[in-house]
Design an enzyme around this catalytic site. Structure first.
Site, PDB file in Angstrom:
ATOM      1  N   LEU A 148       0.851  -1.193   0.000  1.00  0.00           N
ATOM      2  CA  LEU A 148       0.000   0.000   0.000  1.00  0.00           C
ATOM      3  C   LEU A 148       0.880   1.234   0.000  1.00  0.00           C
ATOM      4  O   LEU A 148       1.952   1.237   0.604  1.00  0.00           O
ATOM      5  CB  LEU A 148      -0.869   0.026   1.263  1.00  0.00           C
ATOM      6  CG  LEU A 148      -2.018  -0.971   1.345  1.00  0.00           C
ATOM      7  CD1 LEU A 148      -2.586  -1.016   2.752  1.00  0.00           C
ATOM      8  CD2 LEU A 148      -3.123  -0.586   0.361  1.00  0.00           C
TER       9      LEU A 148
ATOM     10  N   GLU B 261     -10.794   1.324   6.955  1.00  0.00           N
ATOM     11  CA  GLU B 261     -10.578   0.108   7.744  1.00  0.00           C
ATOM     12  C   GLU B 261      -9.356   0.311   8.645  1.00  0.00           C
ATOM     13  O   GLU B 261      -8.564   1.211   8.417  1.00  0.00           O
ATOM     14  CB  GLU B 261     -10.304  -1.080   6.809  1.00  0.00           C
ATOM     15  CG  GLU B 261     -11.438  -1.357   5.852  1.00  0.00           C
ATOM     16  CD  GLU B 261     -11.078  -2.429   4.815  1.00  0.00           C
ATOM     17  OE1 GLU B 261     -10.118  -3.189   5.022  1.00  0.00           O
ATOM     18  OE2 GLU B 261     -11.778  -2.474   3.793  1.00  0.00           O
TER      19      GLU B 261
ATOM     20  N   LYS C 182      -5.666  -0.743   9.868  1.00  0.00           N
ATOM     21  CA  LYS C 182      -4.541  -1.437   9.250  1.00  0.00           C
ATOM     22  C   LYS C 182      -3.994  -2.417  10.286  1.00  0.00           C
ATOM     23  O   LYS C 182      -3.309  -2.033  11.239  1.00  0.00           O
ATOM     24  CB  LYS C 182      -3.460  -0.445   8.800  1.00  0.00           C
ATOM     25  CG  LYS C 182      -2.371  -1.130   8.010  1.00  0.00           C
ATOM     26  CD  LYS C 182      -1.520  -0.115   7.274  1.00  0.00           C
ATOM     27  CE  LYS C 182      -0.517  -0.786   6.366  1.00  0.00           C
ATOM     28  NZ  LYS C 182       0.388  -1.707   7.042  1.00  0.00           N
TER      29      LYS C 182
ATOM     30  N   ASP D  41      -1.789  -5.049  12.065  1.00  0.00           N
ATOM     31  CA  ASP D  41      -0.347  -5.239  12.009  1.00  0.00           C
ATOM     32  C   ASP D  41      -0.006  -6.717  12.170  1.00  0.00           C
ATOM     33  O   ASP D  41       0.311  -7.191  13.260  1.00  0.00           O
ATOM     34  CB  ASP D  41       0.307  -4.420  13.124  1.00  0.00           C
ATOM     35  CG  ASP D  41       1.715  -4.034  12.750  1.00  0.00           C
ATOM     36  OD1 ASP D  41       2.124  -4.343  11.615  1.00  0.00           O
ATOM     37  OD2 ASP D  41       2.398  -3.430  13.587  1.00  0.00           O
TER      38      ASP D  41
ATOM     39  N   ARG E  11       2.639 -13.404   1.305  1.00  0.00           N
ATOM     40  CA  ARG E  11       2.728 -12.445   0.207  1.00  0.00           C
ATOM     41  C   ARG E  11       4.043 -12.600  -0.552  1.00  0.00           C
ATOM     42  O   ARG E  11       4.096 -12.431  -1.760  1.00  0.00           O
ATOM     43  CB  ARG E  11       2.621 -11.012   0.759  1.00  0.00           C
ATOM     44  CG  ARG E  11       2.674  -9.954  -0.322  1.00  0.00           C
ATOM     45  CD  ARG E  11       2.403  -8.560   0.218  1.00  0.00           C
ATOM     46  NE  ARG E  11       3.548  -8.004   0.924  1.00  0.00           N
ATOM     47  CZ  ARG E  11       3.601  -6.805   1.468  1.00  0.00           C
ATOM     48  NH1 ARG E  11       2.539  -6.016   1.421  1.00  0.00           N
ATOM     49  NH2 ARG E  11       4.663  -6.381   2.087  1.00  0.00           N
TER      50      ARG E  11
ATOM     51  N   TYR F 293      -9.993  -9.183   4.272  1.00  0.00           N
ATOM     52  CA  TYR F 293     -10.525  -7.954   3.668  1.00  0.00           C
ATOM     53  C   TYR F 293     -10.407  -7.853   2.157  1.00  0.00           C
ATOM     54  O   TYR F 293     -10.763  -6.844   1.582  1.00  0.00           O
ATOM     55  CB  TYR F 293      -9.847  -6.728   4.284  1.00  0.00           C
ATOM     56  CG  TYR F 293      -8.349  -6.871   4.372  1.00  0.00           C
ATOM     57  CD1 TYR F 293      -7.555  -6.796   3.243  1.00  0.00           C
ATOM     58  CD2 TYR F 293      -7.731  -7.114   5.596  1.00  0.00           C
ATOM     59  CE1 TYR F 293      -6.200  -6.969   3.309  1.00  0.00           C
ATOM     60  CE2 TYR F 293      -6.353  -7.288   5.675  1.00  0.00           C
ATOM     61  CZ  TYR F 293      -5.601  -7.219   4.530  1.00  0.00           C
ATOM     62  OH  TYR F 293      -4.247  -7.399   4.601  1.00  0.00           O
TER      63      TYR F 293
ATOM     64  N   LYS G  11      -0.325   5.969   8.146  1.00  0.00           N
ATOM     65  CA  LYS G  11       0.474   5.336   9.192  1.00  0.00           C
ATOM     66  C   LYS G  11       0.608   6.268  10.388  1.00  0.00           C
ATOM     67  O   LYS G  11       0.809   7.466  10.227  1.00  0.00           O
ATOM     68  CB  LYS G  11       1.866   5.007   8.653  1.00  0.00           C
ATOM     69  CG  LYS G  11       1.870   3.935   7.586  1.00  0.00           C
ATOM     70  CD  LYS G  11       2.353   2.624   8.156  1.00  0.00           C
ATOM     71  CE  LYS G  11       2.454   1.540   7.131  1.00  0.00           C
ATOM     72  NZ  LYS G  11       3.812   1.217   6.753  1.00  0.00           N
TER      73      LYS G  11
ATOM     74  N   CYS H 278      43.446  11.488  14.941  1.00  0.00           N
ATOM     75  CA  CYS H 278      42.632  10.276  15.073  1.00  0.00           C
ATOM     76  C   CYS H 278      42.597   9.841  16.542  1.00  0.00           C
ATOM     77  O   CYS H 278      43.653   9.692  17.163  1.00  0.00           O
ATOM     78  CB  CYS H 278      43.241   9.179  14.208  1.00  0.00           C
ATOM     79  SG  CYS H 278      42.538   7.570  14.513  1.00  0.00           S
TER      80      CYS H 278
ATOM     81  N   CYS I  32      44.764   6.368  16.781  1.00  0.00           N
ATOM     82  CA  CYS I  32      46.212   6.240  16.592  1.00  0.00           C
ATOM     83  C   CYS I  32      46.941   7.576  16.683  1.00  0.00           C
ATOM     84  O   CYS I  32      48.167   7.607  16.635  1.00  0.00           O
ATOM     85  CB  CYS I  32      46.500   5.572  15.259  1.00  0.00           C
ATOM     86  SG  CYS I  32      46.036   6.580  13.846  1.00  0.00           S
TER      87      CYS I  32
ATOM     88  N   CYS J 117      41.077   9.291   8.818  1.00  0.00           N
ATOM     89  CA  CYS J 117      42.443   8.972   9.210  1.00  0.00           C
ATOM     90  C   CYS J 117      42.932   7.978   8.180  1.00  0.00           C
ATOM     91  O   CYS J 117      42.264   6.980   7.928  1.00  0.00           O
ATOM     92  CB  CYS J 117      42.422   8.320  10.602  1.00  0.00           C
ATOM     93  SG  CYS J 117      43.913   7.375  10.979  1.00  0.00           S
TER      94      CYS J 117
ATOM     95  N   CYS K 105      46.531   2.225  11.861  1.00  0.00           N
ATOM     96  CA  CYS K 105      45.510   2.595  12.848  1.00  0.00           C
ATOM     97  C   CYS K 105      44.764   1.360  13.372  1.00  0.00           C
ATOM     98  O   CYS K 105      44.108   0.654  12.613  1.00  0.00           O
ATOM     99  CB  CYS K 105      44.519   3.572  12.205  1.00  0.00           C
ATOM    100  SG  CYS K 105      43.193   4.052  13.291  1.00  0.00           S
TER     101      CYS K 105
HETATM  102  P1  AMP Z   1       2.874  -2.446   4.080  1.00  0.00           P
HETATM  103  O1  AMP Z   1       3.183  -3.835   4.584  1.00  0.00           O
HETATM  104  O2  AMP Z   1       3.267  -1.385   5.002  1.00  0.00           O
HETATM  105  O3  AMP Z   1       3.318  -2.288   2.666  1.00  0.00           O
HETATM  106  O4  AMP Z   1       1.276  -2.320   4.050  1.00  0.00           O
HETATM  107  C1  AMP Z   1       0.516  -3.101   3.221  1.00  0.00           C
HETATM  108  C2  AMP Z   1      -0.037  -4.264   3.971  1.00  0.00           C
HETATM  109  O5  AMP Z   1      -0.973  -3.845   4.940  1.00  0.00           O
HETATM  110  C3  AMP Z   1      -0.839  -5.169   3.090  1.00  0.00           C
HETATM  111  O6  AMP Z   1      -0.017  -6.037   2.356  1.00  0.00           O
HETATM  112  C4  AMP Z   1      -1.663  -5.912   4.102  1.00  0.00           C
HETATM  113  O7  AMP Z   1      -0.967  -7.059   4.526  1.00  0.00           O
HETATM  114  C5  AMP Z   1      -1.717  -4.980   5.307  1.00  0.00           C
HETATM  115  N1  AMP Z   1      -3.054  -4.619   5.761  1.00  0.00           N
HETATM  116  C6  AMP Z   1      -3.450  -4.641   7.047  1.00  0.00           C
HETATM  117  N2  AMP Z   1      -4.721  -4.297   7.178  1.00  0.00           N
HETATM  118  C7  AMP Z   1      -5.198  -4.044   5.934  1.00  0.00           C
HETATM  119  C8  AMP Z   1      -6.456  -3.643   5.413  1.00  0.00           C
HETATM  120  N3  AMP Z   1      -7.497  -3.420   6.216  1.00  0.00           N
HETATM  121  N4  AMP Z   1      -6.555  -3.497   4.085  1.00  0.00           N
HETATM  122  C9  AMP Z   1      -5.493  -3.709   3.255  1.00  0.00           C
HETATM  123  N5  AMP Z   1      -4.282  -4.087   3.694  1.00  0.00           N
HETATM  124  C10 AMP Z   1      -4.122  -4.246   5.020  1.00  0.00           C
END
Ligand code: AMP
Length: 727
Positions: A103, A132, A134, A136, A155, A270, A358, A452, A455, A468, A473
């Site tokens: 993304l 949505e 994100k 982690d 991926r 998603y 982010k 330096c 030395c 240096c 040295c």
């Molecule tokens: P990045 O890893 O920073 O490149 O961010 C992209 C990744 O965010 C995607 O490959 C997804 O694995 C993840 N991701 C997490 N939540 C979502 C969401 N709600 N929609 C799309 N991607 C998401």
């Protein structure tokens, strides 16, 4: 308009496109690329990141900015042009039917607004967004055949992932069969559903607590052996996971699916590879369909109109972040309507119809206690900030590089200052600046050293660096020896900093060749820099010494590129060493190479070329090569698989869609004949290969009068290694 723009060209006709970047920018970009590649390797392959996500993002962002300013830096192999991650040998590769994208990031509200504006302009009317969280975790792709789960994959690099089916079958909330109500069982073709596998915070804490408890037992066990109360071997401590995301990725990529089963993973789903397969027209309807099919969908979504409502969602998510049972690292804003998404399309790396907002990196303040000056492998003096231990992004740090004395002057940090730090840059954290109001009245800037610190030799200015150049040295020697044994070079394990330091002090090591004249007894008796309980120094010992000697022996077989990297020519990273090794084939040809000849090699410019020539102009270095030859090191490339470099000197730019290859593959094939492949068209481009859909690069090629070829011509070039004859 956004959808017509070619991903790697910004403003096709601006002057910057043909402005060559200054030396320090080239060096910084190279440094950033290396750091990013290294961070990706640790992150995706080893599940053991050393960088925080925010720091990683900020590095990637810095590189993107440099490449935007100087498009000639944006080569197709730059990490900015590729999705992070790769494929480990441990798992069978899985070719994704449809590429898995990353993304685009917005690091602050301004960037988010710019994207909203761009999207609005490109679509031509107000846009509805699906917001949505994100999540982690780690991306997964689930393939269903007539409603039954048949495969799960990571991926990977976006095109090819790893087969982790056995492991995903142990993630309880992934349906192995889709509900009949969704109709998915009747789909004529396979469908690939995508989402995020994550580890809930509570499970993560339990897992790390269990690792800590195991480690307590291991420490106890090792102590019993040391005290002579038990027999057996020392056990290595286990590494706790850095964060939920790595715990999830690590747990998914286990060889033993039982371990995955014990890790309590969960998913939020998603996406789908091919949206045309589902009977819905928008992301929010699709999420509802996913639920109906039996997937777990995150409940925190909102369909909104307008910038203000998107901001509100971001703010709400941030406010509730700590209360969620799982980690999020931001918000994903997606154009809701599928048809509008289609009209916007994709860049090389990410959809244009979505953005990840982010959350900002964590910054902390602390007191700067000292600025130490370190001497590196090539003699560069680096000021290093030493400050009160501070927790940033989950780990305690107390030192940060200030890079060089120009950077120190620019940041103007002084001993006693309250400094702002964050994690950015390899393992080393970074000083962002200082708080002016808190500066002690009597503080003074650090004077640049004239000698330096290791030395005592006089130092001289070399661009931004103080250097240096004394061959004697000890600090440089230490760094050179550590570099020689490091992983990308000779890969000799078991010789830590202290052991090498003591070997230098005892006169055993004067340069890297001395490793090849060592014997087991001498090494076994070297002090490890620790004392035993009885107060006598702990030595390397026979067992370790034998192991190290075997590795030293084996290192004679390390490829030529590793030797080239290992001898520590300034500006030569591993990738460059590999390119040089391929191009010149052996050390003798390389020692005679001129700067223009070196510049013919992909990825090498004048600075690197000059570094190589300078290195071999020094008699001591030529002597070193001779002694390495006598010691039996590999000084020539295994040419059996190497093609003649008939395309050396030609630069290709590929644009538009190719049928026979994907773009990276075609570029790789061109490089194998010695050609350069670049991401942007300039006067130096020899040929532009334009497939259907070619945009601004094609226009620019025509403007500059650069020959344009079609794919048929490209296939011929790749097969024969010959460019078409001029008309
Ligand atoms: P990045 O890893 O920073 O490149 O961010 C992209 C990744 O965010 C995607 O490959 C997804 O694995 C993840 N991701 C997490 N939540 C979502 C969401 N709600 N929609 C799309 N991607 C998401």
């Amino acid at each position: 308009m956004a959808q017509n723009q070619d991903s790697s060209v910004q403003g096709a006709f601006d002057l910057a496109a043909i402005t060559e970047p200054p030396q320090e920018v080239v060096e910084r970009a190279r440094e950033l690329r290396q750091t990013i590649e290294h961070a990706r390797e640790l992150y995706y392959q080893q599940d053991a990141p050393e960088l925080s996500d925010a720091a990683y993002d900020s590095l990637e962002r810095e590189l993107e900015n440099l490449e935007r300013e100087y498009p000639s830096l944006a080569t197709p192999d730059s990490p900015t042009q590729r999705v992070g991650g790769g494929v480990s040998q441990q798992f069978a590769p899985v070719q994704h039917a449809v590429r898995m994208y990353s993304l685009e990031d917005a690091m602050d509200l301004n960037e988010l607004d710019a994207w909203l504006e761009r999207t609005h302009a490109a679509v031509g009317h107000p846009v509805q967004y699906c917001c949505e969280l994100k999540i982690d975790g780690s991306s997964i792709a689930l393939t269903y055949d007539h409603g039954k789960l048949i495969r799960a994959a990571t991926r990977g690099d976006g095109a090819v992932g790893e087969d982790i089916t056995a492991n995903v079958l142990n993630v309880k909330d992934v349906p192995t069969e889709l509900s009949a109500a969704s109709g998915a069982g009747d789909f004529p073709n396979r469908i690939e559903i995508r989402g995020e596998c994550y580890m809930p915070k509570a499970s993560f804490n339990r897992l790390n607590a269990a690792i800590a408890a195991d480690n307590d037992e291991i420490i106890q066990h090792n102590a019993e052996i040391d005290a002579g109360n038990a027999t057996g071997r020392h056990m290595a401590l286990k590494k706790p996971f850095a964060n939920c995301r790595n715990a999830a990725a690590g747990s998914l990529r286990q060889k033993d699916p039982k371990i995955t089963a014990s890790r309590d993973l969960a998913t939020f789903i998603y996406a789908i590879a091919d949206q045309s397969m589902v009977p819905v027209a928008s992301q929010h309807e699709f999420l509802a369909w996913l639920k109906e099919a039996g997937f777990v969908v995150n409940p925190n979504i909102r369909v909104v109109n307008g910038e203000k409502a998107v901001h509100e969602f971001c703010a709400d998510a941030l406010a509730h972040r700590d209360g969620l049972g799982y980690d999020i690292d931001g918000v994903v804003v997606k154009v809701d309507d599928f048809a509008t998404q289609d009209s916007l399309g994709f860049t090389a790396k990410a959809p244009r119809w979505a953005i990840a907002f982010k959350y900002p990196p964590e910054e902390k303040t602390t007191i700067l206690r000292n600025i130490a000056v370190q001497v590196g492998r090539t003699g560069a003096l680096t000021p290093v900030a030493e400050f009160d231990p501070t927790t940033v992004d989950g780990s305690v740090i107390s030192r940060a590089t200030l890079h060089n004395f120009d950077e120190l002057a620019r940041k103007d940090v002084r001993i006693g200052d309250t400094i702002i730090i964050h994690k950015a840059g390899d393992v080393i954290p970074e000083v962002v600046g200082h708080v002016p109001e808190l500066r002690p009245k009597e503080s003074v800037p650090l004077q640049e050293p004239t000698t330096c610190p290791s030395c005592g030799s006089p130092v001289f200015r070399d661009g931004a660096f103080l250097r240096c150049d004394s061959a004697e040295c000890p600090a440089q020697l230490q760094e050179r020896l550590e570099h020689w044994v490091s992983r990308g070079a000779m890969d000799i394990d078991g010789l830590g900093t202290k052991v090498i330091e003591n070997m230098i002090a005892e006169g055993i090591l004067h340069d890297v060749v001395d490793f090849y004249h060592l014997d087991v007894e001498t090494l076994a008796n070297v002090s490890r820099g620790e004392l035993k309980k009885d107060g006598t120094p702990r030595t390397v010992g026979l067992t370790v010494a034998r192991k190290v000697m075997r590795q030293i022996e084996a290192s004679r077989q390390q490829p030529f590129a590793n030797v080239l990297f290992g001898i520590g020519i300034r500006n030569i990273g591993k990738t460059t060493a590999e390119a040089i090794a391929r191009a010149f084939g052996n050390i003798d040809a390389l020692m005679d190479a001129t700067v223009p000849q070196l510049c013919q090699v992909e990825g090498i410019g004048e600075i690197v070329g000059e570094s190589v020539v300078e290195f071999f102009e020094t008699q001591a270095n030529r002597d070193l090569v001779e002694r390495l030859r006598q010691a039996g090191l590999t000084l020539e490339e295994d040419m059996s698989e190497i093609k003649p470099q008939t395309l050396a000197g030609y630069t290709f730019v590929l644009t538009g869609t190719l049928e026979h290859y994907d773009r990276t593959q075609a570029e790789e094939l061109l490089r194998s004949w010695g050609a350069k492949a670049s991401g942007s068209v300039s006067k130096k481009t020899s040929f532009v290969v334009a497939g259907p859909g070619a945009g601004s690069k094609l226009v620019k090629a025509q403007t500059l009068g650069i020959p344009v070829l079609d794919e048929e011509a490209l296939v011929k070039i790749i097969e024969t290694g010959q460019v078409p004859a001029e008309d």
